[in-house]
Design a protein around this motif. Sequence first.
Motif, short mmCIF file in Angstrom:
data_model
loop_
_atom_site.label_atom_id
_atom_site.label_comp_id
_atom_site.label_asym_id
_atom_site.label_seq_id
_atom_site.Cartn_x
_atom_site.Cartn_y
_atom_site.Cartn_z
N ARG A 69 0.84 -1.21 0.00
CA ARG A 69 0.00 0.00 0.00
C ARG A 69 0.87 1.26 0.00
O ARG A 69 0.57 2.23 -0.71
N TYR A 70 1.93 1.23 0.79
CA TYR A 70 2.83 2.38 0.86
C TYR A 70 3.47 2.65 -0.50
O TYR A 70 3.56 3.80 -0.95
N LEU A 71 3.92 1.58 -1.16
CA LEU A 71 4.54 1.74 -2.47
C LEU A 71 3.53 2.21 -3.52
O LEU A 71 3.87 3.03 -4.39
N VAL A 72 2.31 1.71 -3.45
CA VAL A 72 1.27 2.16 -4.39
C VAL A 72 1.02 3.65 -4.21
O VAL A 72 0.91 4.40 -5.19
N SER B 251 13.39 3.95 -10.29
CA SER B 251 14.36 4.71 -9.49
C SER B 251 13.70 5.91 -8.81
O SER B 251 13.99 6.22 -7.65
N ASP B 252 12.80 6.58 -9.55
CA ASP B 252 12.07 7.72 -8.97
C ASP B 252 11.22 7.25 -7.79
O ASP B 252 11.16 7.90 -6.74
N ILE B 253 10.54 6.14 -8.00
CA ILE B 253 9.67 5.61 -6.94
C ILE B 253 10.50 5.18 -5.74
O ILE B 253 10.11 5.39 -4.59
N SER B 254 11.67 4.62 -6.00
CA SER B 254 12.58 4.25 -4.92
C SER B 254 12.99 5.48 -4.11
O SER B 254 12.95 5.47 -2.87
N SER C 204 7.34 -5.18 -12.18
CA SER C 204 7.72 -4.15 -13.14
C SER C 204 6.99 -2.86 -12.84
O SER C 204 6.06 -2.83 -12.00
N LYS C 205 7.39 -1.81 -13.51
CA LYS C 205 6.66 -0.55 -13.39
C LYS C 205 5.23 -0.71 -13.89
O LYS C 205 4.29 -0.11 -13.33
N GLU C 206 5.04 -1.51 -14.93
CA GLU C 206 3.70 -1.76 -15.46
C GLU C 206 2.79 -2.35 -14.38
O GLU C 206 1.64 -1.93 -14.22
N SER D 1 9.88 6.85 -2.17
CA SER D 1 9.39 5.97 -1.11
C SER D 1 10.41 5.67 -0.02
O SER D 1 10.06 5.23 1.08
N GLY D 2 11.70 5.86 -0.35
CA GLY D 2 12.74 5.48 0.59
C GLY D 2 12.99 3.99 0.64
O GLY D 2 13.66 3.49 1.55
N ARG D 3 12.48 3.26 -0.35
CA ARG D 3 12.72 1.82 -0.47
C ARG D 3 13.66 1.57 -1.64
O ARG D 3 13.65 2.29 -2.63
N THR D 4 14.47 0.54 -1.53
CA THR D 4 15.38 0.22 -2.62
C THR D 4 14.61 -0.32 -3.82
O THR D 4 13.48 -0.81 -3.69
N SER D 5 15.23 -0.24 -4.99
CA SER D 5 14.59 -0.82 -6.18
C SER D 5 14.35 -2.31 -5.99
O SER D 5 13.32 -2.85 -6.42
N GLY D 6 15.30 -2.98 -5.32
CA GLY D 6 15.12 -4.40 -5.06
C GLY D 6 13.89 -4.68 -4.20
O GLY D 6 13.16 -5.65 -4.45
N ALA D 7 13.65 -3.82 -3.22
CA ALA D 7 12.47 -3.99 -2.37
C ALA D 7 11.19 -3.79 -3.17
O ALA D 7 10.19 -4.48 -2.96
N ILE D 8 11.23 -2.83 -4.09
CA ILE D 8 10.05 -2.60 -4.94
C ILE D 8 9.81 -3.81 -5.84
O ILE D 8 8.66 -4.29 -5.96
N TYR D 9 10.86 -4.33 -6.44
CA TYR D 9 10.72 -5.48 -7.33
C TYR D 9 10.31 -6.74 -6.58
O TYR D 9 9.77 -7.68 -7.17
#
Length: 219
Positions: free
Chosen positions: A12-15, A33-36, A52-54, A39-47
């Motif tokens: 929810r936080y990432l959304v 990278s912008d979202i990282s 994907s971004k999609e 959000s203060g989260r690493t790209s790895g955490a997002i993935y």
Amino acid sequence: MDVQERAEATRRYLVEAAARLFDERGYAGTSISDISARSGRTSGAIYFHFDSKEQLALAVVEATYATWPALIAQVRALPVSALEKLVALSFAVARTFRDDVVVRAGSRLWMERKAIEAPVPAAFGAWIETVTALLREAGAEGDLAAGVAPDTAALTVVYAFFGLHTVSDAMDGRALIEDRLHEMWLVLLAALQPGPAAADMLVRARAALAGPAPVPLPA
């Protein structure tokens, strides 16, 4: 909070973080990278949560759609006529578009759907069904003028409402959306009602949406 609850909270936080960027910059102008960074989260955490971004964009759109059932149910429960419910619902939706960044982002992403390399769910079918149902109820209550076909009128209302949002967003970022919506209903209700009383209808519908007036405290 268990592991599943933490994962859902993170999603929810990432959304929400992604929604703010999609709302500001659009789909093409936003990267993982912008979202990282936002959000203060690493790209790895997002993935870990989104492939994907999609998929993250689709999650924003789905979160937007998930907003509507509870809102519709809330307005449908109001103790007013079906036509007043329809008017009240339009103001409730307009305020959500104006004030909820996830909903605004979902709307922008749907407009930019051709740039998203994944199928974006259809936007308007459920709204047409909801408006049609309310207009049919209004007809049964005697609140539609002779010759008004609920199915056709519903399409006109949906076209007008979402067209109004597009123009209002372009002109003033929806700052005056409620004023513009009031003006739209003055025109539409004059055609929909058997004995036009658009101004009174708008007052009643908006008052119903606001809820009962507070009871004054004793002196």
